[in-house]
Design a protein around this motif. Structure first.
Motif: not given
Lengths: 490, 350
Positions: B3-10, B30-32
């Motif tokens: 699965e594609q996990l999105r990276k953290p961002a600030i 967005a949750v899938g």
């Protein structure tokens, strides 16, 4: 032989106490709420928010008794044990509300009693007393020692310290261990030195955020008033198997001290505060472990299994309730859920469910009621949505705690930021499985750096109104209350 | 891991891309979120499903027949108006106006009835959704349900305060199951108490009238009319506001439920009914009949509650015949009757 005798005596004492209290409870119904959690799990904040919400009439829509107006009021009342310090509720509330700081880590056991005046569904005025105990989470690590002999513990502790991840931290202790003959006559100074090095190793484990330092004995880390006593001056030894310790040897001395530690320190703690729980909430800082990587997560899981195995859980008949009290409702809560957007809470709950599957199955077999939730006793953030390229990111906005770092920035505790902490993995099984291959590779660092990274926030700003402090915001604290004591307020 | 996990961002707070109130749809995408299979609600509701009709020949027959009659009516009116025109033009004009008025009034009536039926169907689907949410604990669908419940109950004045409170909780993070419970406690509980009162007073009326009525036919007519008005009252109370057709439809459903569940319901309260009936019958046969009719009306009312209540009974106590029967027995016999079963009395039950 002796352990069996002492166990029987203990059981008899417990039964006698339970019987003695039974009469009192008929007149004044009491719930002993066990707040269980390792250090940094958020026990103190949870208790503070709970008491604050109850006494100030917080915003608890899901907590039926309060929302439907049947709770006339709740007040603090003198605690039952005179020897235990009082939970310093007022100071913690001040810290959270005025100074906007989280309470520092707990060093001492403390206790609080809340009395709830309510009207039952049939219309009678009643009171319910809730007893809550706060304590350093480190001490909880000791509970599995209750069933272990010195030799068992020693072998386990040494094996643990020789793990790849901890070996460097334990190097000075190992060096000292080499020069130490367990069969030689006891030498107090060598024992002190050994205990000092062992404690230093435990401290290093804990300070290293990677592994969360989940190694007993917990009092070594948080000695309370026992610092320097012989019961805290022992260390594991490399022991030959299948032998009895010679008299007056180091081995015999260490064993005696370990037994003393177990019987004088751990057992009373357990029996005073955990053996007679009615309701239990297990707080777990899943996000902190996720930040630290899969290894920390597995450590946490192992520690939880060990600790939860010690509790008496399950539904018992009235006779059982009389002589062998046990918790019949257990809530597992992943704390600090406000560091995630609510859309990620389901995955957080799934991870916790998976981590505590063992305990959940056991509690289910024993007939206890179980629930798993993502909880934030004090909600420090609000939610937002960032329209980034490649779809939107469900984020949270809050005042980052001083010292937190993210993407090369360090926060001073005065800037508000919007954070997307990364997606939680949905594949929990592979996250927790003891993947040997993943262990060898430095996955820890990789996951830590780009998979998931949560940030601590300072407590929320509250507007002070004329009639006192408004209720603290929270996530699912009302659901937790409803589950834990809702049925006792019917 | 596939699965594609999105990276953290600030982001900083003044970032123009930041929206504080997020749209529900994007959020869901967005949750899938896992798709939760819809569980057929009839099974979870506890009310037995209506017998399934395979062929709708009856419906076809009635539709065709009414269409035919309408057509005939239209032709008759047209020819009548033409006749009037032939006789005197001004009489024809009056006839035309009257015909148009009648036609448009009929249209309005039809539309109103259709809306009433649709509202009834909405209530049914709300109940089904609530049952599914209780099963799945889905937050987003719970929020949608809460919004729909609020709009359904907007016409009920005594819920104004409860609605305001619920509006305040919509932004909180509350799980699906708890949202249903919340909606039930805030919106349904006050109505439940009133519904109980309605049922009790209707069945009292029926038992009294049956006991004193001179003829059996009077009983039957009175019971029927009373039942219809009770069903209508309950439907109005819970915000369903059905038209005449809607009430008739409900009545048919209730009666067919009664046929299905009659046997079951008898067993759960048979003892107390026998006692009640026996006592009453010993006093007078008339009184005994009155009791039976009253209990029938009460059961009918309870079934109607199940059908018109937009939420299933989840956390609030479902009114049971034994709750009502006690009141009924006492009131019609005027003598001390032991409380039937040790059930807690509903707050508004007496």
């Amino acid at each position: 032989m002796t352990p069996i005798v002492s166990q029987i005596i203990e059981q008899a004492r417990l039964a006698a106490r339970a019987l003695a209290e039974f009469g009192g409870h008929l007149l004044h119904p009491t719930v002993r709420l066990g707040v269980t959690g390792l250090s940094r799990a958020g026990k103190t904040v949870f208790i503070t928010a709970l008491v604050h919400g109850l006494t100030r009439g917080g915003r608890f829509p899901v907590f039926d008794a309060l929302a439907s107006g049947r709770i006339a009021g709740a007040r603090l009342s003198p605690q039952p044990d005179d020897a235990v310090p009082r939970f310093d509720y007022e100071r913690y509330v001040r810290a959270i509300v005025n100074e906007r700081e989280w309470p520092e880590s707990t060093r001492q056991i403390s206790e609080l009693r809340v009395v709830i005046d309510y009207q039952s569904l049939s219309g009678a005025m009643r009171t319910l007393t809730v007893d809550i105990v706060d304590y350093p989470g480190e001490w909880l690590l000791d509970l599995p020692l209750l069933d272990k002999s010195y030799e068992q513990w020693s072998a386990e502790a040494l094996a643990h310290s020789r793990d790849a991840a901890r070996r460097t931290l334990a190097a000075p202790f190992h060096a000292h261990l080499e020069s130490f003959d367990p069969l030689a006559p006891a030498d107090e100074n060598a024992a002190i030195e050994s205990a000092r090095l062992f404690t230093a190793y435990l401290q290093a484990c804990r300070d290293e955020r990677h592994t969360l330092g989940l190694v007993p004995p917990g009092r070594f880390l948080m000695p309370g008033d026992l610092a320097g006593s012989p019961a805290l001056t022992f260390a594991p030894l490399d022991l030959p198997s299948g032998q009895e310790p010679p008299a007056h040897s180091t081995w015999a001395m260490m064993r005696r001290r370990y037994d003393a530690y177990r019987d004088v320190v751990v057992r009373p703690f357990f029996h005073e505060h955990f053996a007679r729980l009615d309701r239990q909430i297990v707080l777990v800082d899943v996000l902190g472990a996720l930040d630290a990587g899969p290894e920390a997560l597995r450590d946490l899981q192992a520690a939880l299994i060990g600790i939860l195995g010690c509790f008496r859980i399950g539904r018992s008949g009235w006779l059982g309730a009389l002589f062998k009290p046990s918790a019949d409702k257990i809530l597992f809560a992943a704390t600090k859920a406000d560091e995630l957007h609510h859309t990620a809470h389901d995955r957080l709950e799934a991870i916790l469910k998976r981590m505590t599957a063992h305990a959940i199955a056991r509690a289910g077999d024993a007939g206890a009621e179980i629930d798993v939730i993502a909880l934030a006793a004090v909600r420090a953030t609000r939610e937002a949505f960032v329209h980034d390229q490649g779809g939107g990111l469900p984020s949270i906005v809050g005042l980052a705690a001083p010292g937190e770092r993210a993407s090369g920035r360090q926060f001073d505790g005065k800037t508000e930021v919007a954070v997307f902490p990364g997606d939680l993995p949905s594949d929990v099984a592979s996250l927790l499985a003891g993947d040997a291959e993943a262990n060898r590779k430095p996955t820890r660092v990789r996951v830590r750096n780009d998979g998931f990274h949560s940030i601590r926030f300072r407590p929320p700003a509250l507007e002070q109104t004329a009639d006192g402090i408004p209720a603290l915001p929270h996530i699912r604290l009302d659901r937790a209350l409803q589950f834990l004591i809702g049925d006792r307020l019917r | 891991m596939t699965e594609q996990l999105r990276k953290p961002a600030i982001f900083s707070v003044d970032d123009p891309r930041l929206v504080v109130a997020e749209p529900e749809d994007t959020q869901r995408a967005a949750v899938g979120a896992m798709a939760i299979p819809e569980t057929p609600f009839e099974r979870m509701l506890g009310t037995p499903a209506l017998p399934v009709r395979r062929m709708r020949w009856g419906a076809l027959f009635w539709s065709a027949l009414s269409g035919l009659i309408l057509l005939g009516l239209g032709v008759a009116v047209t020819s009548f108006v033409e006749e009037l025109f032939a006789r005197t033009p001004w009489l024809g004009a009056v006839g035309l106006v009257l015909a148009v008025l009648a036609g448009s009034a009929l249209l309005v009536l039809i539309v109103r009835e259709a809306i009433g039926l649709a509202r009834l169907a909405t209530v049914g689907s709300l109940r089904g959704r609530a049952a599914a949410i209780i099963e799945s604990d889905d937050r987003n669908r719970g929020r949608a349900l809460l919004a729909d419940m609020l709009s359904l109950t907007r016409q009920i004045p005594q819920l104004a305060r409860a609605r305001t409170q619920l509006e305040g909780h919509r932004a909180d993070i509350i799980d699906g199951r708890d949202l249903v419970r919340l909606a039930e406690r805030e919106l349904m509980a006050p109505l439940d108490a009133q519904a109980r009162r309605l049922v009790v007073s209707a069945s009292k009326r029926v038992s009294v009238v049956t006991a004193i009525s001179p003829r059996a036919t009077v009983d039957v007519v009175f019971v029927l009319i009373n039942a219809l008005s009770l069903i209508r009252g309950l439907a109005m109370l819970y915000g369903a506001r059905p038209g005449t057709l809607g009430v008739l439809k409900l009545f048919r459903q209730v009666v067919s439920h009664l046929a299905v569940t009659g046997g079951v319901a008898v067993t759960d309260s048979v003892l107390q009914q026998v006692i009640g009936h026996g006592l009453a019958a010993r006093l007078s046969a008339r009184l005994g009949e009155g009791m039976v009719n009253g209990l029938l009306t009460a059961r009918l009312g309870l079934l109607a509650i199940d059908l018109v209540r937009p939420l299933p009974f989840y956390d609030q106590p479902r009114p049971a015949l034994s709750d009502l029967a006690g009141t009924l027995l006492r009131s019609s016999e005027n003598e001390a009757e032991p409380d039937p079963a040790g059930r807690p009395k509903p707050p508004g039950g007496r």
